[in-house]
Structures are given as structure tokens and as C-alpha cells.
Design a protein around this motif. Structure first.
Motif: not given
Length: 613
Positions: A10-19, A149-155, A231-237, A467-470
Motif C-alpha cells: 500500500p502507498v498512501g497520499a502522504v507518501a507522495i505529498l511528503l516527497a 518513502a516506501p521502498t518500492q517508490l524510494r527512487g 500515514r505513509v502507507y495510507g493506513i488509518p491511525k 534498486s529494489d532493495l531495502s
């Protein structure tokens, strides 16, 4: 709820906004870089701060080589000091509060410049103070983005820093062409004054973003860490303390930090060869140096002057064209760095840039471009094609690598050293370019062409594919004696058949049990290194015999109750709750796209991560 799923996560909107919000720090740097090129050729600025043979005639006013070099380059001296101070400030205050303080410092520098009337030294000092803020931001922003940032979108998300730098340069060019004919000092003071808007935007936006989960974990605040990740994953608090995606990453972060507290790192540790720490420090500093030595800032700092020398009637327009190419192509860079990894784009980009700089320098050297319009056009075309390659490879790629190459315990300090190396060469190029071009003219391009070839060679022989690694897996890769830079694209930890297998099983491992403590895991490693069977007797499998705590994916392997041969593992099935292939468990077939219903749901098409039956 998640904005979307990417590779099953999962990727939350906050992950995009914070970047995007944090990358305003890059916009600030780009804007300050772009404006000085045009301000140096504005009539009122030259009349006030240059040397005039006839004060009543603006056309007789110009800057000495030393004066123009100092006005441009003192920003870089400030950024160098700021970059070194940025890491400890970010560690002490936290990533968000540090960025707020650095924005305020940048604004103080703008005020100093705006209150200058006839003393050029005041403008230079103002740029020095602003540089302190910009340099500290350049250390804090990529660090914050990489850690959050989530690993899959970190780059992609980390590369937005470079995208915003190019946007800042382009905006500065556009504003300058609109103000250049305004009367008096408003022509250049308006350009500088508008720079107040960008740090104000960053201060406002970052106040609503989550703090770095890894920084919160280092302050022993696991609940806050979980909420930030949620918040980064878009999961409720309310699900932060129970969600398996979140808790798995919290466990990994806290496990890593527990180990690091036992082996605290100082500045001197960045230069110790153990665990390839010195290797990576020197690599990071070298790559940042080569980013400056590509020659990009030769055009960004002195582009207007360069294009006047080429014979272009309106150099402001040429600057806008160059800035637009830089900005638009950086979008391609976001895709390239995510799709093709890190090594290949940097190698290809270095060669591409060298070729077009060679054409630029050869054309300008063979014939005076002011006497042949075709030569001038060829040089501008070469410059644009050079910027195209730079914007898609070396510009975003180096900032991504700075966030993901270093081990966690020294990441902030090594990032600061690397960024300081960038600013050192930034200063040297900014200050000495007027002297060098006055001596060798367009042959300066040959120097940068050679540096681009050297940069590509450095990447091939020394940089590992991350790339693609934690972030924790990147550390394991650098410490694997069997892995070489040119084979690193295919590296995966012991127990995995390929890099793709690692990525897929890491996602599936989010449903695992909490990991062992760092002390227990470290003892397992020591047992194996001494030839003992303690780790095996406790069900541990130590990939590669590494001397550092395991990552989440390694922990998942180590918790299998019996040692399993690689050939016996069923790669088409994932078992949850720690069960091995010989135990009952709910199977989850591997997929490349995520479920629409989220975690804990068994879908009809067998997608998802459902509880064990």
C-alpha cells in the motif's frame, strides 16, 4: 486508506505529498542558482556593483573576474558549511524541525541581499548566509525522503528533489526575463525578494507531514514510529499498532537501531574500512564530485554569459530553453532511475554527456561562433542535448544514491560528507570558471568531457546496484564478499533465487511474526562465525555470514524451525505465521500487482495476505 497499491504494497497520499513538500528545499536551491546567472547581466545590478569606466553609461559597467567569481561562489562556501552541519542538526532536532530552522536561515540571507544598495560585498555575504540554509537542506531533505518513502517508490520520490531543483532554475529564468526591464533596482530585487515565498511554503507544508520513522525509532518512540509509517502507507491511525505491514517495518527499524546503539558511530567511523564503510564514504564523495564535474553548473551559473559569447542576441531566451529542457527531461529521469536501476543510467549518461560536451568544445574552438551563426546554433544544440542526458541520469541519480548507499548508523554523517564534497566542487567551479574561460575559452568543455568519462568508469568499477532493495539489504550487499559491482544487479541474500524473488518475498514477509531481538540475532551471527551450531539449533539461518543485524527478509528465513535446502523451497508459495514448507499454512501465490481490498483479505482470485487457517 491507501491511495494505490504498488507491487503488492500500500502507498498512501502522504507518501507522495511528503516527497513533494520536502523537495521544495531543492526548489530553493535551484531558484537561487538560476537567478544569479541572469542578475549578473542586468544593467542596474552591473551599474551598482560592477566597475564602470563611465558611470552614466550602463554599457561600460562590468564585473572583474574576481568580483563575479566571489558573488557567485560564496553561496557554495555557505552550502559546504551547511551540508556538514546539516546531519548533526537533523539528528538533534529531527528532520522536520531542522528543515524549518534552515528555511529561516535562508530567509535571513535574502534580507541581507535585499538591503544592499552599492556594496557588492553585502550581496556576497547575503548569498553566503543563504548558502548555509541551502546546504543544510541539501543534507536533510534526501535523508528525510529516503527514510520515509516506501521502498518500492524510494527512487522516484527521492528523485523529486532533483526535479524541484530544475523547476527552481526554470522559474528563476522566467521571472528574470520578466523583470529585467523594470526601472532601478526592482529589476533584480524583485527576483531575489520572490525567493521568500519558497521557504515559507516549505515551513508551512512540512508542519503537516510525519516525522522520519527512523528518527522517531532512534528516540525510542515505537508508537510514534508506527503512526508515521501508517500515514505513509495510507493506513488509518487506529490500526497503526495492529497492522502487519506497519508492525513488520517497525520491528525491522527498532531491531536495527538496537544493534546500532551497541556500536555507536562518530565521524571517524565513516573512515573505517570495516563493513566497507570507508569504501562507501569515498564512493559517495566521488559521485557527488563527479556530478559537479559533469559541467552542468558551467551552464547554470554562467549560461547567460556563455550564450552572449556565442553571439546570441537575447541570452535570457537561451537560458529559458536550457532550463526548460532540464526541467522536462527530469521527469524522464524519474522513470529511468526506477525502470533501469542506478548503474546503467549513470554509465550511459556519463558517456552521452561527454560526447556532447566534446562537440560543444570542438565547435567553439574550431571557429568563432560570433562570426558563424551555424556554429553558435550547433553549440546551443549540443548544450541542450548534454542537459537532456544530465537531467535524466546524473542529476537525479546521485541524490537517490546518497539516500540509500550508506549503513544506517553512519548514514547522516556519510551523507553530509558526500554533500559537502558536492558543494566544494560547486564552489571551485563557480569561482574559477571566469578565470579558466578567459584563458582557454570553449576548450573548457574538453575538461568536463573527460570528467564525464571518468565518472562513468567510477560507476562501472565501484558502484553497486541498489534498486529494489531495502536500506538494510543494501548494506548486506556491500558486505557480501562474493558480490562485485558489475554483478550486483543479480545479487540477492542467501535463501533467495534472484533480486525479483527477494522483492516478492519481502512483501509477503510483512505477515510474519515479530523478529528476534537484536541481541539474540547478533549472538546467532557470532555463533556461526565461530563455527558453532547455536544459530542452527535455534532455527537460525544466517545468510552470507554477515556481521550485522538481519533485515526483515533475512529474519523471516531465520525463523523457520528447520534448515531447508535451497532446492526444496517452493518459490510459488508463501507461508505466513512462521510456518515452513513442511507445515500447514495459508498459501499466497506471488503476484506483481497488489490487491484492491488490502491486507487481511482473502480474495476470490487468491490475491492478498489472509490469516493462517
Amino acid at each position: 486508506m491507501p491511495l494505490f497499491y504498488m507491487q503488492g504494497m500500500p502507498v498512501g497520499a502522504v507518501a507522495i505529498l511528503l516527497a513533494c513538500v520536502a523537495s521544495i528545499g531543492g526548489f530553493i536551491f535551484g531558484y537561487d542558482t538560476g537567478q544569479i546567472s541572469d542578475i549578473l547581466v542586468m544593467d542596474d545590478f552591473r551599474h551598482r556593483f560592477g566597475h564602470c569606466t563611465n558611470p552614466s553609461d550602463y554599457s561600460t559597467c562590468d564585473f572583474t573576474t574576481t568580483r563575479s567569481g566571489l558573488i557567485v561562489s560564496l553561496l557554495s562556501i555557505g552550502t559546504l558549511a551547511g551540508a556538514l552541519a546539516g546531519a548533526p542538526i537533523a539528528d538533534y532536532l529531527g528532520r522536520r524541525l531542522a528543515m524549518i530552522a534552515e528555511c529561516l536561515l535562508f530567509m535571513v540571507g535574502l534580507i541581507i541581499q535585499l538591503t544592499a544598495f552599492t556594496v557588492w560585498q553585502q550581496v556576497a555575504v547575503g548569498r553566503l548566509v543563504s548558502g548555509l540554509g541551502v546546504g543544510a537542506l541539501s543534507a536533510a531533505v534526501p535523508m528525510y525522503q529516503a527514510e520515509t518513502a516506501p521502498t518500492q517508490l524510494r527512487g522516484t520520490l527521492t528523485a523529486t528533489y532533483q526535479l524541484f531543483i530544475t523547476a527552481g532554475i526554470l522559474v528563476a529564468y522566467c521571472i528574470s526575463i520578466g523583470t529585467r526591464h523594470l526601472p532601478g533596482d526592482s529589476s533584480w530585487k524583485l527576483v531575489i525578494g520572490l525567493g521568500m515565498i519558497w521557504p515559507a511554503m516549505l515551513i508551512f507544508g512540512i508542519s503537516f507531514m510525519p516525522e522520519s520513522p527512523r528518527w522517531l525509532g532512534s528516540r525510542n518512540r515505537p508508537k510514534d514510529t508506527a503512526r508515521a509509517l501508517a500515514r505513509v502507507y495510507g493506513i488509518p491511525k487506529k490500526e497503526a499498532d495492529t497492522n502487519r505491514f506497519v508492525q513488520a517495518e517497525v520491528d525491522e527499524i527498532m531491531n536495527q537501531l538496537e544493534y546500532e546503539r551497541a556500536v555507536k558511530a562518530g565521524w571517524i567511523d565513516c573512515f573505517k574500512p570495516r563493513n566497507k564503510t570507508l569504501y562507501r564514504t569515498l564512493l559517495g564523495m566521488s559521485l557527488q564530485s563527479f556530478q559537479q564535474l559533469t559541467g552542468a553548473n558551467y551552464f547554470f551559473y554562467y549560461g547567460a554569459t556563455v550564450f552572449q559569447g556565442v553571439g546570441i542576441a537575447d541570452s535570457f531566451v537561451s537560458q529559458i530553453i536550457l532550463g526548460a529542457v532540464n526541467f522536462v527531461c527530469t521527469f524522464g529521469g524519474l522513470y529511468v532511475m526506477e525502470r533501469f536501476g542506478r548503474r546503467t543510467p549513470l554509465i550511459v549518461g556519463g558517456i552521452w554527456q561527454a560526447i556532447w560536451l566534446f562537440v560543444f568544445a570542438a565547435a567553439g574552438t574550431a571557429k568563432d561562433p560570433r562570426e558563424d551563426e551555424r556554429i553558435g546554433k550547433l553549440m546551443i544544440t549540443s548544450a541542450c542535448l548534454f542537459i537532456l542526458g544530465y537531467a535524466m541520469t546524473w542529476a537525479p541519480g546521485i541524490w537517490i544514491l546518497i539516500g540509500e548507499t550508506f549503513p544506517t548508523r553512519t548514514r547522516a554523517k556519510q551523507g553530509a560528507l558526500s554533500t559537502a564534497s558536492n558543494w566544494t566542487w560547486n564552489f571551485l567551479i563557480a569561482f574559477f570558471t571566469p578565470f579558466i574561460t578567459s584563458a582557454i575559452g570553449f576548450r573548457y568543455g574538453f575538461v568536463f568531457a573527460a570528467c564525464n568519462f571518468a565518472g562513468a568508469a567510477t560507476v562501472f568499477f565501484f558502484l553497486y546496484e541498489s534498486s529494489d532493495l531495502s536500506l538494510e539489504s543494501v548494506d548486506n550487499m556491500y558486505n557480501d564478499p562474493k558480490c562485485k559491482p558489475w554483478t550486483s544487479r543479480h545479487w540477492a541474500p542467501a535463501g533467495y533465487s534472484s533480486r525479483y524473488d527477494l522483492v516478492e518475498q519481502t512483501k509477503a514477509a510483512q505477515a510474519r511474526k515479530p523478529p528476534l531481538t537484536a541481541t539474540e540475532e547478533h549472538n546467532q551471527i557470532e555463533d556461526v562465525e565461530k563455527g558453532g551450531r547455536g544459530a542452527a539449533d535455534r532455527g537460525g539461518l544466517v545468510p552470507g555470514g554477515s556481521s550485522h543485524p538481519p533485515t526483515g527478509e533475512e529474519s523471516a528465513i531465520r525463523r523457520t524451525p528447520t534448515r531447508i535446502n535451497e532446492g526444496e523451497v517452493d518459490r510459488g508459495t508463501t507461508f505466513v505465521e512462521g510456518h515452513g514448507p513442511d507445515a500447514a499454512g495459508y498459501t499466497v501465490p506471488m503476484t506483481k500487482s497488489g490487491p484492491t481490498g488490502g491486507v487481511g483479505v482473502a480474495h476470490k482470485d487468491t490475491h492478498g495476505n489472509a490469516p493462517a487457517k
